[in-house]
Design an enzyme around this catalytic site. Sequence first.
Site, PDB file in Angstrom:
ATOM      1  N   HIS A 195       0.836  -1.192   0.000  1.00 55.54           N
ATOM      2  CA  HIS A 195       0.000   0.000   0.000  1.00 55.54           C
ATOM      3  C   HIS A 195       0.875   1.246   0.000  1.00 55.54           C
ATOM      4  CE1 HIS A 195       0.767   0.770   4.290  1.00 55.54           C
ATOM      5  NE2 HIS A 195       0.543  -0.522   4.512  1.00 55.54           N
ATOM      6  N   CYS A 255       3.411  -4.704   6.445  1.00 52.20           N
ATOM      7  CA  CYS A 255       3.177  -4.579   5.007  1.00 52.20           C
ATOM      8  C   CYS A 255       4.395  -3.976   4.309  1.00 52.20           C
ATOM      9  CB  CYS A 255       1.966  -3.675   4.761  1.00 52.20           C
ATOM     10  SG  CYS A 255       0.416  -4.326   5.419  1.00 52.20           S
TER      11      CYS A 255
END
Length: 165
Positions: free
Chosen positions: A128, A140
């Site tokens: 992201h 992430c």
Amino acid sequence: MTPFDLVLTPTGLRYMGQRFPCTIGRGGLSAQKREGDGATPIGTHRIVGLLYRPDRLARPARWAIPIRPGDLWSDASGAVDYNRLVREPYADSHETLRRADPLYDLIVVTDWNWPDAQAGRGSCIFMHQWRRPGFPTEGCIALRRDHLHRIVTEIVPGTRLIVRD
């Protein structure tokens, strides 16, 4: 490895002969990923989904799915829908996908601990947008907005994300 693989290196994410600066989890890299440790798991992961905010950007690829109001991601270890897209109302622990900030305007979903999630092994590892250069994630991989958009126009379901120690 092929040029179509996304490969995490010490200097960024390599894809199609280019290197894109990125950030990883605050817990560094881990071969023993656990829920809440903030680590990015080592291994070969497949891209299994692409989510986007239709109120903020155009559909980035034909296979992208819009993030709707009320969409959540369960991070409730042990819940039946752990590490899955869920909807409000949802009483167990979760992340809200429609955020006020732009971090989740575009989300690449990997197959980390999916589809048959093991309790405690960690919920989904996304790619992201980053907050800013060098600011870590909860596990992430985060990139600059324009770099993320460029990558998602070329990847397809099944593209490999390779995270090496």
